[in-house]
Design an enzyme around this catalytic site. Structure first.
Site, PDB file in Angstrom:
ATOM      1  N   GLU A  96       0.810  -1.168  -0.200  1.00 21.74           N
ATOM      2  CA  GLU A  96       0.063   0.306  -0.461  1.00 21.74           C
ATOM      3  C   GLU A  96       1.258   1.425  -0.144  1.00 21.74           C
ATOM      4  OE1 GLU A  96      -3.959  -1.623  -1.041  1.00 21.74           O
ATOM      5  OE2 GLU A  96      -3.199   1.071  -0.988  1.00 21.74           O
ATOM      6  N   GLY A  97       1.546   1.176  -0.604  1.00 23.59           N
ATOM      7  CA  GLY A  97       2.651   2.711  -0.539  1.00 23.59           C
ATOM      8  C   GLY A  97       4.129   2.427   0.692  1.00 23.59           C
TER       9      GLY A  97
END
Lengths: 619, 273
Positions: A442-443
């Site tokens: 998620e980043g």
């Protein structure tokens, strides 16, 4: 293996006594709910997490996923909990009743997920993505798409995924190369996606992929990306399942942790036509994706928090039981009875740190989720905007600091078990392995730090940062003279002043167009913000706890400032123990952990550029 | 089949017990539904619900609780599981003995006239295991205690109950109305069936979890309060609490020098050999 423990008392304290989420119930769309309902929902989730999710969490780690003959299977032990979870309608707890959801606040969902992630992250990841994907369709899709997919996804009949990453497009989403070729009113998808969580599995009969792809002729970079709903099996006009849509799983990854969660490589359109429908407008994929990403980022921070709490509870349970060595006061006496390791100062310090970070980060994540609700339902525009500003700033901090400190806590918890912590017979090593991914997906946390420094901090003319500052400052003003927390509040005040100095240094660098300085120091800056916010959360909790403690002590005829008497009372009275624990945790954090903030600040404002200037071997 | 189930609230057994001035201090207690009563609610739901294609439910379930007003929380959790309505007879947690509880249940039975009175075999706080037997006696109804299986007959006029007894299971057919108490094994997947439950149907083990819909629906289900005067119950307690104290703290052991010393201690101090 020790049973999975949830401190529901602590979770409810944070929700109802610190954040006071019951205030949401005065506003639409939550007026239907009462405080009692929230309690019942949390109690029921706790039972399901402990009794059904947790046993499958351990079993699923051992069984893992399999990929044979082109078919992906999740651990066999996942099927029963999945069915029971969906039957009881947990999947769409916070989603729209119009499409079969239960319409509860986001922060209640977050608290419930805290328990489910802690009990079984491998399974609960699936529970996160399906409603997430459905919500994208609900927010941006047209009526036809909603009619086909929403009810089936919110009920868990069909699964859902997010397909962003490609072999050459990880953190750099803009280089996505999956193609979408117009075909009538639909699109033909061609390309390969990797690292797709629950990309294929045997829990549901169909899976709906939300795929980021580039329509032929679209501009390069993120501005040319569009979002598509691509089912594994096509859906006929009457809603029945049609032909295979040529979404083929070609591999599942073998990972450090989350063994029960299938991480798939998906090929779209390699074996025949693969059709998808546009979600939202052409080239509007990224704005849509950002909405989901904020949600997902908070959920990943929560994973760190949930596993940290599970690990701390496990470590505490072990430390209470495990007998090693005599009491330090009698360390030379070979006849002295062995004591549980919780009596040893070094273990106590570690447990205190575990508790402080696990509970402080939990409060931060729950508070951010609460702000999401307020940003949605507050009666005035000002309140809504101010809370949206808080969410913007807090989300990357929750994600990165929550997952980083969550991992640290699992590591300290493992250490508490000594040699046994390294063994599979005890829960700590699985929690540590499972937790690591949260700082990556998620980043990555590096991306979060850059998002904070380059985007969220300067956004809205600095209003995001001011919204946080205002709250911290108001607390300090009100509590400066606190009889029990005065020195801790003073430490927070100093930390806030230092934070402001660092903010000025970053702004000055930006004004000089020195972009490298803020980016180089983005990660330590994010950690600094995390330290500050966790101390703020813990102090807020301590202030509430102190008021309760004073009342309980008065009833028992004990002076709360008399340490020995308070300790005696805390040993026999669980409520006193709980509130006193909150006060002491905040004091500990402000005295022993918060000073590090100033060292971080010195490193940032010192603006050393050696890491930029060094030539690495072979570079 | 109309079923009346009793549910008592008990302090959570996982919590520390507090004793103050010679009595239990329940001020900070977290109350739960007595687990055996939860099994009884589960059994009642299985005896009345439609499963696998059946079109109608075959009965209704009323839950009866005796306790202070905020016991409605525990009753609501029974409603959330699926019971149809609840009755709360107001009383205190302390000072209720088996005799009083039995008299209350008898009075409610006479108002409600259920076909089946279903109870947990005992509560996990008092553990007296007397109430159902007293009620059956006062009402002159057939009783089967410690049920591990219950099966409703096709005509709905009797139940066949498997009772756990020393060394095995005793099977009894009871004409309705009757009194049945359930034991732990009544929540096994195939322990309880009504006249339309298919032979192959298996429930998840244990009392069911409330669904979110069940939780929201439970707010709209009737929960009526009754008081002892309305019921005409005046029973005075037969039990007197003389004193209550925590078990003494375990003393540290001693190391003996030899086997002989151990035998000597066992013989003369412990007097066990």
């Amino acid at each position: 293996m020790a049973p999975f423990t949830i401190d529901l008392r602590e979770l409810k304290f944070t929700l109802f006594e610190q954040i006071e989420i019951q205030r949401l119930l005065e506003h639409e769309p939550f007026r239907e709910l009462a405080r009692d309902d929230l309690d019942m929902i949390l109690d029921e989730a706790c039972k399901l997490a402990r009794e059904v999710f947790a046993p499958a969490g351990v079993a699923g780690d051992r069984e893992g996923c399999t990929f044979e003959g082109g078919k992906v299977r999740v651990p066999p032990s996942y099927h029963e909990p999945f069915r029971r979870y969906c039957e009881a309608q947990w999947l769409a707890l916070n989603h729209s009743p119009e499409w079969g959801g239960q319409g509860a606040p986001r922060c209640l969902r977050t608290a419930v997920d805290d328990m489910f992630f802690g009990a079984n992250i491998g399974l609960n990841l699936g529970m996160l993505l399906t409603p997430g994907a459905a919500h994208l369709i609900e927010a941006f899709g047209d009526e036809a798409l909603k009619q086909i997919y929403l009810r089936r996804m919110y009920s868990g009949e069909w699964g859902g995924t997010m397909c962003l990453t490609e072999p050459h497009a990880g953190s750099d989403v803009g280089s996505v190369s999956t193609k979408a070729i117009r075909e009538g009113d639909q699109f033909r998808l061609e390309g390969e996606k990797i690292f797709i969580t629950y990309g294929d599995h045997d829990l549901t009969e169909n899976i709906v992929h939300c795929v980021l792809a580039r329509i032929e002729g679209a501009p390069k970079g993120t501005k040319g990306l569009s979002l598509f709903a691509v089912p594994k099996y096509r859906v006929e006009a009457d809603g029945s399942l049609g032909a295979f849509n040529n979404v083929v799983c070609t591999n599942i990854e073998h990972k450090l942790g989350i063994h029960g969660s299938p991480t798939c490589t998906l090929n779209f359109g390699g074996s025949g036509p693969c059709l998808g429908a546009l979600i939202g407008g052409e080239h509007q994929g990224m704005p849509a994706m950002f909405q989901l990403m904020n949600d997902a980022r908070l959920a990943v921070g929560l994973q760190g928090v949930a596993l940290a709490n599970a690990a701390y509870q496990a470590a505490l349970g072990y430390a209470r039981e495990r007998l090693q060595g005599p009491d330090v006061e009698r360390f030379k006496d070979p006849e002295a009875p062995r004591v549980p390791i919780v009596r040893h100062p070094d273990i106590r310090l570690s447990l205190m740190r575990q508790k402080a970070y696990a509970e402080g980060c939990r409060a931060l994540v729950l508070y951010t989720a609460y702000c999401m609700d307020v940003a949605r339902c507050a009666p005035t525009v000002e309140e809504r905007e101010e809370h949206a500003a808080l969410v913007e700033l807090l989300t990357p901090i929750c994600k990165a600091y929550g997952s980083d400190m969550g991992f640290r806590v699992t590591e300290w918890a493992l250490q508490t078990f000594g040699g046994y912590g390294y063994l599979r017979d005890y829960p700590a090593e699985q929690l540590l392995r499972d937790c690591k991914i949260a700082s990556i997906y998620e980043g990555t946390n590096g991306i979060q730090a850059m998002d904070l420094v380059a985007r969220k901090l300067p956004a809205r003319g600095g209003a995001n940062m001011l919204a946080v500052y205002k709250r911290v400052k108001a607390f300090i003003e009100a509590q400066r003279e606190h009889v029990a927390l005065g020195p801790a509040v003073a430490a927070l005040e100093q930390a806030t002043a230092t934070w402001s100095e660092v903010n000025r240094a970053l702004a000055t660098a930006a004004m000089r167009k020195d972009w490298l300085m803020p980016l180089l120091h983005a990660s330590p800056y994010l950690a600094l913000c995390g330290d500050l916010l966790v101390s703020f959360m813990l102090l807020q909790q301590a202030e509430v706890a102190w008021r309760r403690l004073v009342a309980l002590c008065a009833a028992a005829g004990v002076d709360p400032l008399d340490g020995a008497a308070l300790r005696r009372l805390a040993t026999s009275d669980d409520e006193v123990r709980f509130y006193d624990g909150k006060v002491k945790t905040a004091r500990f954090f402000c005295a022993s952990e918060l000073p590090r903030l100033h060292a971080r600040a010195a490193a940032i404002t010192g603006a050393d550029r050696s890491a930029l200037e060094i030539v690495f071997n072979g570079e | 089949m109309k079923i009346l189930v009793t549910a008592k609230r008990v302090p959570d057994p996982e919590q520390k017990v507090k004793i103050k001035d010679g009595a239990l201090d329940l001020s900070g207690a977290n109350f739960i539904v007595n687990p055996f009563d939860e099994y009884a609610v589960e059994a009642a739901l299985r005896l009345t619900e439609k499963v696998e294609g059946a079109t109608t439910r075959c009965g209704e379930v009323t839950v009866l609780g005796i306790g202070p007003k905020d016991m409605s929380q525990q009753l609501r959790s029974c409603l959330a599981m699926g019971a149809d309505r609840a009755l709360l007879v107001e009383g205190s947690d302390e000072g209720l003995d088996s005799e009083q509880v039995a008299r209350v249940i008898v009075a409610v039975y006479q108002r409600e006239r259920p076909d089946l009175l279903l109870l947990g075999k005992q509560t996990v706080d008092g553990e007296s295991n007397q109430v159902a037997q007293l009620v059956a006696g006062y009402l002159g109804l057939p009783q089967a205690c410690f049920a591990c299986t219950i099966e409703a007959s096709a005509d709905g006029k009797s139940v066949v109950v498997g009772r756990e007894v020393d060394g095995g299971t005793e099977t009894k057919r009871l004409p309705l109305p009757a009194v049945v108490t359930v034991d732990l094994r009544s929540v096994l997947p195939q322990s309880v069936r009504n006249q339309q439950t298919p032979a192959t149907h298996a429930y998840p083990e244990g009392p069911r979890y409330a669904s979110l819909k069940g939780i929201m629906a439970s707010k709209k289900k009737p929960l009526d309060s009754l008081d002892l005067a309305t019921l005409g119950v005046t029973a005075t307690p037969r039990l007197k609490l003389l004193s209550l104290e925590a078990p003494p703290q375990r003393q540290a052991g001693v190391k003996v020098e030899s086997v002989d010393a151990l035998i000597d201690k066992l013989r003369h101090e412990a007097k066990v050999i």
